[in-house]
Design a protein around this motif. Structure first.
Motif, PDB file in Angstrom:
ATOM      1  N   VAL A  78       0.855  -1.187   0.000  1.00  0.00           N
ATOM      2  CA  VAL A  78       0.000   0.000   0.000  1.00  0.00           C
ATOM      3  C   VAL A  78       0.890   1.236   0.000  1.00  0.00           C
ATOM      4  CG1 VAL A  78      -1.846   1.230   1.206  1.00  0.00           C
ATOM      5  CG2 VAL A  78      -1.676  -1.257   1.411  1.00  0.00           C
ATOM      6  N   GLY A  79       0.620   2.163  -0.905  1.00  0.00           N
ATOM      7  CA  GLY A  79       1.417   3.389  -0.937  1.00  0.00           C
ATOM      8  C   GLY A  79       0.786   4.453  -1.799  1.00  0.00           C
ATOM      9  N   LEU A 130       1.998  -4.042   3.862  1.00  0.00           N
ATOM     10  CA  LEU A 130       3.208  -3.226   3.911  1.00  0.00           C
ATOM     11  C   LEU A 130       2.796  -1.823   3.481  1.00  0.00           C
ATOM     12  CD1 LEU A 130       6.706  -4.117   2.710  1.00  0.00           C
ATOM     13  CD2 LEU A 130       5.677  -2.001   1.961  1.00  0.00           C
ATOM     14  N   PHE A 131       2.955  -0.877   4.374  1.00  0.00           N
ATOM     15  CA  PHE A 131       2.589   0.509   4.088  1.00  0.00           C
ATOM     16  C   PHE A 131       3.860   1.277   3.740  1.00  0.00           C
ATOM     17  CE2 PHE A 131      -0.873  -1.140   6.553  1.00  0.00           C
ATOM     18  CZ  PHE A 131      -1.984  -0.617   5.913  1.00  0.00           C
ATOM     19  N   TYR A 132       3.941   1.703   2.496  1.00  0.00           N
ATOM     20  CA  TYR A 132       5.101   2.425   1.986  1.00  0.00           C
ATOM     21  C   TYR A 132       4.730   3.906   1.864  1.00  0.00           C
ATOM     22  CZ  TYR A 132       8.421   4.174  -1.455  1.00  0.00           C
ATOM     23  OH  TYR A 132       9.354   4.919  -2.124  1.00  0.00           O
ATOM     24  N   PRO A 142      -1.890   0.369  15.775  1.00  0.00           N
ATOM     25  CA  PRO A 142      -1.232  -0.151  16.980  1.00  0.00           C
ATOM     26  C   PRO A 142      -0.372  -1.396  16.736  1.00  0.00           C
ATOM     27  CG  PRO A 142      -3.507   0.390  17.465  1.00  0.00           C
ATOM     28  CD  PRO A 142      -3.330   0.488  15.967  1.00  0.00           C
ATOM     29  N   GLY A 143      -0.735  -2.241  15.795  1.00  0.00           N
ATOM     30  CA  GLY A 143       0.035  -3.459  15.537  1.00  0.00           C
ATOM     31  C   GLY A 143       1.110  -3.312  14.483  1.00  0.00           C
ATOM     32  N   ALA A 144       1.265  -2.122  13.911  1.00  0.00           N
ATOM     33  CA  ALA A 144       2.244  -1.918  12.837  1.00  0.00           C
ATOM     34  C   ALA A 144       3.667  -1.864  13.399  1.00  0.00           C
ATOM     35  CB  ALA A 144       1.928  -0.635  12.078  1.00  0.00           C
ATOM     36  N   ARG A 145       4.585  -2.497  12.664  1.00  0.00           N
ATOM     37  CA  ARG A 145       6.009  -2.489  13.037  1.00  0.00           C
ATOM     38  C   ARG A 145       6.771  -1.662  12.017  1.00  0.00           C
ATOM     39  NH1 ARG A 145       4.114  -7.537  12.873  1.00  0.00           N
ATOM     40  NH2 ARG A 145       5.298  -8.170  11.070  1.00  0.00           N
ATOM     41  N   ARG A 146       7.573  -0.731  12.510  1.00  0.00           N
ATOM     42  CA  ARG A 146       8.374   0.099  11.618  1.00  0.00           C
ATOM     43  C   ARG A 146       9.576  -0.708  11.156  1.00  0.00           C
ATOM     44  NH1 ARG A 146       8.142   4.541   9.399  1.00  0.00           N
ATOM     45  NH2 ARG A 146       6.510   5.402  10.715  1.00  0.00           N
ATOM     46  N   ILE A 151       8.721   2.445   5.695  1.00  0.00           N
ATOM     47  CA  ILE A 151       7.919   1.212   5.663  1.00  0.00           C
ATOM     48  C   ILE A 151       7.388   0.843   7.040  1.00  0.00           C
ATOM     49  CG2 ILE A 151       7.974  -1.275   5.243  1.00  0.00           C
ATOM     50  CD1 ILE A 151      10.031  -0.844   3.160  1.00  0.00           C
ATOM     51  N   LEU A 152       6.095   0.520   7.058  1.00  0.00           N
ATOM     52  CA  LEU A 152       5.449  -0.073   8.220  1.00  0.00           C
ATOM     53  C   LEU A 152       4.855  -1.404   7.766  1.00  0.00           C
ATOM     54  CD1 LEU A 152       3.535   3.049   9.550  1.00  0.00           C
ATOM     55  CD2 LEU A 152       5.354   1.861  10.744  1.00  0.00           C
TER      56      LEU A 152
END
Length: 168
Positions: A78-79, A130-132, A142-146, A151-152
């Protein structure tokens, strides 16, 4: 100026020492990616394509995000669709995830909707997102890891409408 020219002309050496080194330092501060180098090996090209992510071993890190997915599971990339690095980044991620395919969702400006570039196949569940250069929706944050500055990564356990991943 080349090194040979400087070596042959003793009057240019003081100029070069005084001006070229500070100029090089300034250029590298303004354009830090110019100094990026790869270690070579099988991932040299894709690491170079992904150097803007500013993470160690970007190819290996992206590959690891999909290696444990089952055949009926996928990663959703996702971006911001208008970002000039978006297409190259998701295509490189897709190359690295082979033979697993990834789904791709391009986000427009808030309120403008999303573009489903590569929807998940029939019967394929999205297990990770994956959030770009994009913040995840508040429910997923809350559950996203950097992974790096751009990128998350988050696990997706519920059947959320994937097209909504662009909403803030």
């Amino acid at each position: 100026m080349t090194a040979a020219l400087l070596a042959g002309n003793h009057r240019l050496r003081p100029f070069a020492r005084a001006h070229l080194k500070p100029l090089k330092q300034m250029v590298l501060e303004v354009f830090p990616d110019l100094a990026a180098v790869t270690e070579g090996g099988a991932d040299a090209s894709s690491d170079r394509f992904l150097q803007h992510l500013r993470i160690d071993q970007p190819s290996e890190r992206l590959r690891a995000m999909t290696t444990d997915l089952a055949p009926n599971e996928t990663l959703l990339f996702v971006g911001p669709v208008i970002d000039p690095t978006f297409t190259q980044t998701y295509r490189t991620a897709a190359y690295l995830s082979w033979p697993r395919q990834i789904a791709v969702l391009g986000c427009n400006a808030p309120g403008a909707g999303a573009v489903a570039l590569h929807p998940p196949g029939p019967g394929v569940a999205i297990r990770r997102a994956l959030f770009y250069l994009q913040q995840p929706p508040e429910a997923m944050a809350p559950g996203a890891r950097r992974i790096g500055p751009a990128i998350l990564l988050t696990d997706v356990s519920e059947r959320t409408e994937w097209i909504s991943f662009c909403s803030q």
